[in-house]
Scaffold this motif. Sequence first.
Motif, PDB file in Angstrom:
ATOM      1  N   ARG A  61      24.162 -19.455 -44.731  1.00  0.00           N
ATOM      2  CA  ARG A  61      23.020 -20.000 -45.502  1.00  0.00           C
ATOM      3  C   ARG A  61      22.905 -19.332 -46.864  1.00  0.00           C
ATOM      4  O   ARG A  61      22.319 -19.868 -47.792  1.00  0.00           O
ATOM      5  CB  ARG A  61      21.721 -19.881 -44.720  1.00  0.00           C
ATOM      6  CG  ARG A  61      21.323 -18.445 -44.433  1.00  0.00           C
ATOM      7  CD  ARG A  61      19.992 -18.394 -43.713  1.00  0.00           C
ATOM      8  NE  ARG A  61      19.802 -17.121 -43.080  1.00  0.00           N
ATOM      9  CZ  ARG A  61      18.639 -16.642 -42.691  1.00  0.00           C
ATOM     10  NH1 ARG A  61      17.532 -17.339 -42.888  1.00  0.00           N
ATOM     11  NH2 ARG A  61      18.549 -15.476 -42.117  1.00  0.00           N
ATOM     12  N   ARG A  68      17.879  -8.898 -35.498  1.00  0.00           N
ATOM     13  CA  ARG A  68      16.900  -9.991 -35.595  1.00  0.00           C
ATOM     14  C   ARG A  68      16.093  -9.872 -36.896  1.00  0.00           C
ATOM     15  O   ARG A  68      15.869 -10.850 -37.602  1.00  0.00           O
ATOM     16  CB  ARG A  68      15.969  -9.946 -34.386  1.00  0.00           C
ATOM     17  CG  ARG A  68      15.720 -11.327 -33.832  1.00  0.00           C
ATOM     18  CD  ARG A  68      14.799 -11.303 -32.638  1.00  0.00           C
ATOM     19  NE  ARG A  68      15.501 -11.196 -31.385  1.00  0.00           N
ATOM     20  CZ  ARG A  68      15.295 -10.241 -30.460  1.00  0.00           C
ATOM     21  NH1 ARG A  68      14.423  -9.292 -30.671  1.00  0.00           N
ATOM     22  NH2 ARG A  68      15.961 -10.240 -29.343  1.00  0.00           N
ATOM     23  N   GLU A 116      18.111 -11.106 -39.762  1.00  0.00           N
ATOM     24  CA  GLU A 116      18.105 -12.566 -39.876  1.00  0.00           C
ATOM     25  C   GLU A 116      16.767 -13.043 -40.446  1.00  0.00           C
ATOM     26  O   GLU A 116      16.739 -13.873 -41.353  1.00  0.00           O
ATOM     27  CB  GLU A 116      18.358 -13.221 -38.527  1.00  0.00           C
ATOM     28  CG  GLU A 116      18.357 -14.747 -38.649  1.00  0.00           C
ATOM     29  CD  GLU A 116      18.851 -15.441 -37.392  1.00  0.00           C
ATOM     30  OE1 GLU A 116      19.939 -16.012 -37.437  1.00  0.00           O
ATOM     31  OE2 GLU A 116      18.125 -15.417 -36.379  1.00  0.00           O
ATOM     32  N   ASP A 117      15.659 -12.482 -39.943  1.00  0.00           N
ATOM     33  CA  ASP A 117      14.340 -12.886 -40.444  1.00  0.00           C
ATOM     34  C   ASP A 117      14.205 -12.581 -41.934  1.00  0.00           C
ATOM     35  O   ASP A 117      13.462 -13.246 -42.653  1.00  0.00           O
ATOM     36  CB  ASP A 117      13.223 -12.150 -39.688  1.00  0.00           C
ATOM     37  CG  ASP A 117      13.144 -12.606 -38.235  1.00  0.00           C
ATOM     38  OD1 ASP A 117      13.729 -13.661 -37.930  1.00  0.00           O
ATOM     39  OD2 ASP A 117      12.537 -11.897 -37.415  1.00  0.00           O
ATOM     40  N   ARG A 173      24.524 -12.361 -30.203  1.00  0.00           N
ATOM     41  CA  ARG A 173      24.733 -13.809 -30.337  1.00  0.00           C
ATOM     42  C   ARG A 173      23.558 -14.593 -29.756  1.00  0.00           C
ATOM     43  O   ARG A 173      23.153 -15.627 -30.288  1.00  0.00           O
ATOM     44  CB  ARG A 173      26.034 -14.218 -29.630  1.00  0.00           C
ATOM     45  CG  ARG A 173      27.257 -13.884 -30.429  1.00  0.00           C
ATOM     46  CD  ARG A 173      27.462 -14.855 -31.567  1.00  0.00           C
ATOM     47  NE  ARG A 173      28.021 -16.092 -31.073  1.00  0.00           N
ATOM     48  CZ  ARG A 173      27.860 -17.277 -31.658  1.00  0.00           C
ATOM     49  NH1 ARG A 173      27.148 -17.368 -32.744  1.00  0.00           N
ATOM     50  NH2 ARG A 173      28.412 -18.343 -31.154  1.00  0.00           N
ATOM     51  N   VAL A 200      20.305 -14.249 -32.334  1.00  0.00           N
ATOM     52  CA  VAL A 200      20.225 -14.813 -33.692  1.00  0.00           C
ATOM     53  C   VAL A 200      21.117 -16.040 -33.846  1.00  0.00           C
ATOM     54  O   VAL A 200      22.050 -16.238 -33.072  1.00  0.00           O
ATOM     55  CB  VAL A 200      20.637 -13.760 -34.769  1.00  0.00           C
ATOM     56  CG1 VAL A 200      19.616 -12.647 -34.864  1.00  0.00           C
ATOM     57  CG2 VAL A 200      22.034 -13.209 -34.514  1.00  0.00           C
ATOM     58  N   ASP A 201      20.798 -16.854 -34.861  1.00  0.00           N
ATOM     59  CA  ASP A 201      21.609 -18.050 -35.142  1.00  0.00           C
ATOM     60  C   ASP A 201      22.724 -17.762 -36.137  1.00  0.00           C
ATOM     61  O   ASP A 201      23.707 -18.473 -36.206  1.00  0.00           O
ATOM     62  CB  ASP A 201      20.724 -19.167 -35.729  1.00  0.00           C
ATOM     63  CG  ASP A 201      19.743 -19.676 -34.689  1.00  0.00           C
ATOM     64  OD1 ASP A 201      20.117 -19.687 -33.493  1.00  0.00           O
ATOM     65  OD2 ASP A 201      18.608 -20.027 -35.065  1.00  0.00           O
ATOM     66  N   MET A 202      22.539 -16.720 -36.968  1.00  0.00           N
ATOM     67  CA  MET A 202      23.549 -16.447 -38.004  1.00  0.00           C
ATOM     68  C   MET A 202      24.846 -15.950 -37.338  1.00  0.00           C
ATOM     69  O   MET A 202      24.812 -15.429 -36.216  1.00  0.00           O
ATOM     70  CB  MET A 202      23.036 -15.402 -39.006  1.00  0.00           C
ATOM     71  CG  MET A 202      22.796 -14.040 -38.403  1.00  0.00           C
ATOM     72  SD  MET A 202      22.155 -12.890 -39.639  1.00  0.00           S
ATOM     73  CE  MET A 202      21.730 -11.486 -38.616  1.00  0.00           C
ATOM     74  N   THR A 216      31.491 -14.484 -33.473  1.00  0.00           N
ATOM     75  CA  THR A 216      31.850 -15.629 -34.308  1.00  0.00           C
ATOM     76  C   THR A 216      33.180 -15.390 -35.010  1.00  0.00           C
ATOM     77  O   THR A 216      33.936 -16.319 -35.271  1.00  0.00           O
ATOM     78  CB  THR A 216      30.770 -15.852 -35.395  1.00  0.00           C
ATOM     79  OG1 THR A 216      29.485 -15.598 -34.833  1.00  0.00           O
ATOM     80  CG2 THR A 216      30.839 -17.243 -35.950  1.00  0.00           C
TER      81      THR A 216
END
Length: 337
Positions: free
Chosen positions: A13, A31, A34-35, A97, A100-102, A129
Amino acid sequence: MDLRTRYLGLSLRNPIIASASPLSGDVGVIRQMEDSGAGAVVLPSLFEEQIQQEERLAYELTSISADSSPEASSYFPAAVAHNPGPHGYLDLIARARAAVDMPVIASLNGTTVAGWVDYARLIEQAGATALELNIYRIAPGASVTGAEAEANCVALLKAVRSQVKFPIAVKLHPHFSAFGDFAQRLDHAGADGLVLFNRLYQPDIDLVRLSWSNDVSLSNPGEIRLGLLWLSLLAGRLPRVSLAAGTGVETSSEVIKYLLAGADAVMTASALLRHGPKHLRSLVSGLETWLSARGFASVSDIKGLMRLTHPEAETEAHERSNYIESLLTYQSPYVRQ
Ligand SMILES: Cc1cc2nc3c(=O)[nH]c(=O)nc-3n(C[C@H](O)[C@H](O)[C@H](O)COP(=O)(O)O)c2cc1C
């Protein structure tokens, strides 16, 4: 504003990645990263020595008769909280994993082509990933030539590549000769990305105790220049390989400079250790503000804008002339003009 970038074939992103450090060994902090806007995270490295040690200890334990001491598990060294060793590492990947989505990029750090490279497969199966291969070796002896040291790195990459299908980035220190050729050989050996640069362990001397001190010194923005130079030289010349910048990010200015030089992604560890994971917010918003103030609509608009586009044959002469000019035009109040 479109901050998206592609790194290792992944869509991020934004280009700012939390680099491997003790912070990324904690799922709660991941987390928060990511936030706070991180585009991806790299977990702390799992070291070849840790894997070999666990294998050795497991062998010793299975060689002891079943009714021997229940304290056998105390043979295992105490794990460092952020780096739980080989077994816990796979668990860390799975938990990160799930949290988080990233993208969650695992990291293996080794120097030899040996059985431990099988671990890359376990890391892939655990759900990472991608993998960052931190090839951290110095060749201090007179018996290893530069060509051999580079060939070893390429062989190591090939050995890991043969075990997995997911993307592999290679994190390198800057002390290789003929870096352009080396980068190309890593490309041919299957690297999906290069991280320029890792920092070498640089000990200091304690003048009171007359002893070596091996504390880590965090980086500062003055250290981005070598990375800027090499990114600008390599950008666009290795079309299959993505490039990540790796040292000296303190503010969004360093992020922007690295992108202008040709980085697809920009990593930061020291700034997050210094200011905490929420610092990512100011890196992302600083990038966004600068882009819109300069009238750019996306990160893609500035990626590689300042890369060096001279024909390869002229690049060395161009860089040499910049070097000579920088020395000859240096001004100091103590130098008579
Ligand atoms: C305390 C600390 C621990 C680190 N641990 C790792 C690690 O486990 N694996 C790795 O590849 N790099 C590790 N690094 C290196 C960072 O990921 C990064 O490449 C380096 O610090 C340069 O980036 P920076 O200038 O943003 O700090 C560590 C750095 C620090 C300061």
